[in-house]
Design a protein around this motif. Sequence first.
Motif, PDB file in Angstrom:
ATOM      1  N   HIS A  55      -8.958  -6.338   6.665  1.00 25.21           N
ATOM      2  CA  HIS A  55      -8.665  -5.031   7.258  1.00 25.21           C
ATOM      3  C   HIS A  55      -9.898  -4.131   7.232  1.00 25.21           C
ATOM      4  N   ILE A  86     -13.720   1.131  -7.882  1.00 24.44           N
ATOM      5  CA  ILE A  86     -12.501   1.876  -8.223  1.00 24.44           C
ATOM      6  C   ILE A  86     -11.847   1.244  -9.447  1.00 24.44           C
ATOM      7  N   LEU A 138      -7.065   3.301 -11.960  1.00 25.81           N
ATOM      8  CA  LEU A 138      -6.173   2.645 -11.014  1.00 25.81           C
ATOM      9  C   LEU A 138      -6.237   1.134 -11.174  1.00 25.81           C
ATOM     10  N   SER A 139      -5.096   0.475 -10.952  1.00 23.16           N
ATOM     11  CA  SER A 139      -5.067  -0.972 -11.078  1.00 23.16           C
ATOM     12  C   SER A 139      -5.630  -1.608  -9.806  1.00 23.16           C
ATOM     13  N   ASP A 166      -4.428  -3.733  -7.636  1.00 24.04           N
ATOM     14  CA  ASP A 166      -3.646  -3.780  -6.399  1.00 24.04           C
ATOM     15  C   ASP A 166      -3.625  -2.419  -5.712  1.00 24.04           C
ATOM     16  N   THR A 167      -3.648  -1.334  -6.493  1.00 25.00           N
ATOM     17  CA  THR A 167      -3.718  -0.009  -5.875  1.00 25.00           C
ATOM     18  C   THR A 167      -5.052   0.171  -5.164  1.00 25.00           C
ATOM     19  N   LEU A 196      -6.950  -2.113  -3.921  1.00 27.02           N
ATOM     20  CA  LEU A 196      -6.902  -2.926  -2.700  1.00 27.02           C
ATOM     21  C   LEU A 196      -6.148  -2.185  -1.605  1.00 27.02           C
ATOM     22  N   GLY A 197      -4.971  -1.650  -1.973  1.00 27.65           N
ATOM     23  CA  GLY A 197      -4.146  -0.970  -0.981  1.00 27.65           C
ATOM     24  C   GLY A 197      -4.839   0.242  -0.399  1.00 27.65           C
ATOM     25  N   VAL A 198      -5.507   1.026  -1.251  1.00 27.04           N
ATOM     26  CA  VAL A 198      -6.179   2.236  -0.769  1.00 27.04           C
ATOM     27  C   VAL A 198      -7.282   1.871   0.212  1.00 27.04           C
ATOM     28  N   LEU A 243      -7.843  -0.940   1.826  1.00 26.51           N
ATOM     29  CA  LEU A 243      -7.305  -1.640   3.003  1.00 26.51           C
ATOM     30  C   LEU A 243      -6.810  -0.648   4.049  1.00 26.51           C
ATOM     31  N   THR A 244      -5.948   0.283   3.626  1.00 24.56           N
ATOM     32  CA  THR A 244      -5.323   1.157   4.615  1.00 24.56           C
ATOM     33  C   THR A 244      -6.302   2.195   5.151  1.00 24.56           C
ATOM     34  N   VAL A 245      -7.150   2.732   4.276  1.00 22.58           N
ATOM     35  CA  VAL A 245      -8.058   3.787   4.742  1.00 22.58           C
ATOM     36  C   VAL A 245      -9.105   3.203   5.683  1.00 22.58           C
ATOM     37  N   PHE A 302      -8.788   0.525   7.475  1.00 21.88           N
ATOM     38  CA  PHE A 302      -8.122   0.129   8.706  1.00 21.88           C
ATOM     39  C   PHE A 302      -7.839   1.363   9.563  1.00 21.88           C
ATOM     40  N   GLY A 303      -7.423   2.447   8.912  1.00 22.54           N
ATOM     41  CA  GLY A 303      -7.200   3.698   9.634  1.00 22.54           C
ATOM     42  C   GLY A 303      -8.466   4.158  10.330  1.00 22.54           C
ATOM     43  N   ALA A 331       1.478  -2.049  -5.600  1.00 20.63           N
ATOM     44  CA  ALA A 331       1.081  -1.462  -4.321  1.00 20.63           C
ATOM     45  C   ALA A 331       1.024  -2.498  -3.208  1.00 20.63           C
ATOM     46  N   GLY A 377      -4.274   6.804  12.580  1.00 18.54           N
ATOM     47  CA  GLY A 377      -5.548   6.410  11.978  1.00 18.54           C
ATOM     48  C   GLY A 377      -6.201   7.588  11.284  1.00 18.54           C
TER      49      GLY A 377
END
Lengths: 304, 367
Positions: free
Chosen positions: A50, A89, A95-96, A98-99, A101-103, A105-107, A109-110, B31, B258
């Motif tokens: 992503h 991070i 933060l763990s 997986d968090t 990764l999620g942050v 990934l989404t930011v 990708f956004g 998450a 986005g």
Amino acid sequence: MLPGILRDVIFDYTLRNVALGSALLGIVGGVLGTFAVLRRQGLLGDALAHAALPGICLAYMLANSKAPLVLMIGAAISGWIGTLLILRIVEDTRLSEDTALGVILTVFFGLGIVLLTYIQHSNDANQAGLDKYLFGQAATLVQEHVITMAAVGSIALALVAVFFKEFKLLSFDPEFAASIGFPVRGLNVLLTSSIVIAVVIGLQTVGVVLMAAMLIGPAAAARQWTNRLGVMLALSGFFGAASGVVGAMISVTGSRLPTGPLVVLCVTAIVIVSILFAPERGVVWDSLRRRSNRRAILEQGQQP
Amino acid sequence: MSAELTVLLTAIFAASACALVGTFLVVRRMAMMADAISHAILPGLVFAYFLANGPNLVAGVFGASLAGLATVALVEALQRTGRVKSDAAIGIVFPAMFALGTFAVSKWFSNVHLDADAILFGEIAFAPFDRLIIAGRDIGSQPLIVLAVLSLLNLVLVLLFYKEVKLATFDAGLAASLGFSPVLIHYGLMSAVSVTTVGAFAAVGAILVVALMIVPAATAYLLTDRLDLMIVYSVVCGVVSAIAGYYLAIELDVSISGMMAVTMGGLFAVAALFSPSYGIVARARRRAVQRERFSVDLLLLHLGHHPTGDESVAHLAAELDWPRARLQRAIRQAGAAGSVAIVGERVRLTPDGQDAVHAIAQRLSPS
């Protein structure tokens, strides 16, 4: 029917490129995925895939070219930056993983989508097809893509061959590696960069979402058949390549079937069979053994 | 209601609904499960739309929620075999589900109006035109109503089960021994995540749903240690990003979803760097302060071991093997605290300094 397909794989231009591209992705993804899975970084591949999107868009904006190498370099750079940020991070905040990764990934990708819409709204006719990198469209692979994939992929494979011993130690006992003076941090970056290469190769074939399966699936399947890293690498590469070729062949014979999902479904089938039936580790053998043990114990208990 | 207000309100409700459940995902270190669910709902949606003969809201919510829960169950079943680790289990299940969904769309249901792009990106700008029509009457914007209901639902759930979920999150053993089944709470939370994802993705896209669940909660986790405050902060953070992202996107003529994710990323970066308690800057500064205090202590102890209690600066530098700057800083600080005095070229312990040496030695002695 089968010989006809085999002939097509060799002589049909489109099918040959699709099959070769998927096979290449399978090998490189399988080999590098082995390390990712052993190091429990399987989902890093997902985040990376992503995170590559803004790089693809920026590379296109800066170079004004859709040459596969240009886009791959862009993807690799932003995927790599994303990975470094994830590692930071995890290291520097509470933060763990997986968090983190999620942050990222989404930011990322956004940001990629923002750039993509920016390019699209600037009425640039040449941009059509950039979004192919998101979902992958193996059918659009041309010879130039396959050659670039082969060249970039062999760099990743060569790195694994040269640093096999180091990567092995890093995967199983990083503390020991550090204690005997291996440059663990550098090796870590090197191994992660190789995983970035594998992801970048896969984007156009299977797309962002399915890339995780190409890294994790073959390796998780291979793990069931062996306890030796060398064998696991070879098996994983083989599983990946086989899924690639079979998926590509099915997609061409059936009409309108997308290649990426088929390749991933092949990988999934291999994983399921391996977990159930692999010698020694197969779940089925396990439960059979347990049943016969239980029967033996019960029979013993009934004897006076 | 104007189109702009509809879009804004939709975004605000999406942010609140997601942040309410996302907080628990982040503190439970799950998450990536949100990411997995958001992709894995595709096959459920496809089959539901197929059975309902078209994009039907109720069928969609039902099918997709089932698919979400199936994902959770499959991941756990795979983990329980002990053959793969948890991250690999997630990474095997959700691409397989997504692939199945894409495959089903192109093979059997190409008449079902669904494509992967729409699911991943969504387009919140269309929210005003997607009407909810019940018994022939236009009730209003469907995404807006769905998300408002979801926000309310999640809020009620959090208020009702706050204590139980909190306990199960931080001390699963105690929760189980008190009779609150952690499994039940886990699946309850996962159901809420699935339903919220399903309700929100049509408006804002799967990726933004995941962003709204994880990023504000991660930001809040850097700012506070209290779960109740964390929920409030993450809702505020999500709503602020939604509003700011919307106007930035309009200004720059780019994707609204986005831009919201990017704005959240900006807030997260600010918190990660400058949070007073857990920020990287604050941490580095605390570490620097500790390092200096340690230098001063070491300097005092060292001087205390000298029979005369004093030593020349040059000798100190050699004996402690410190860079010049570190020694000078330590001397300056010790001098400011009144523990040492400079006499000629020599550093001498004052009586206060002697006391300090005793205090340090006492603190360091193991009894």
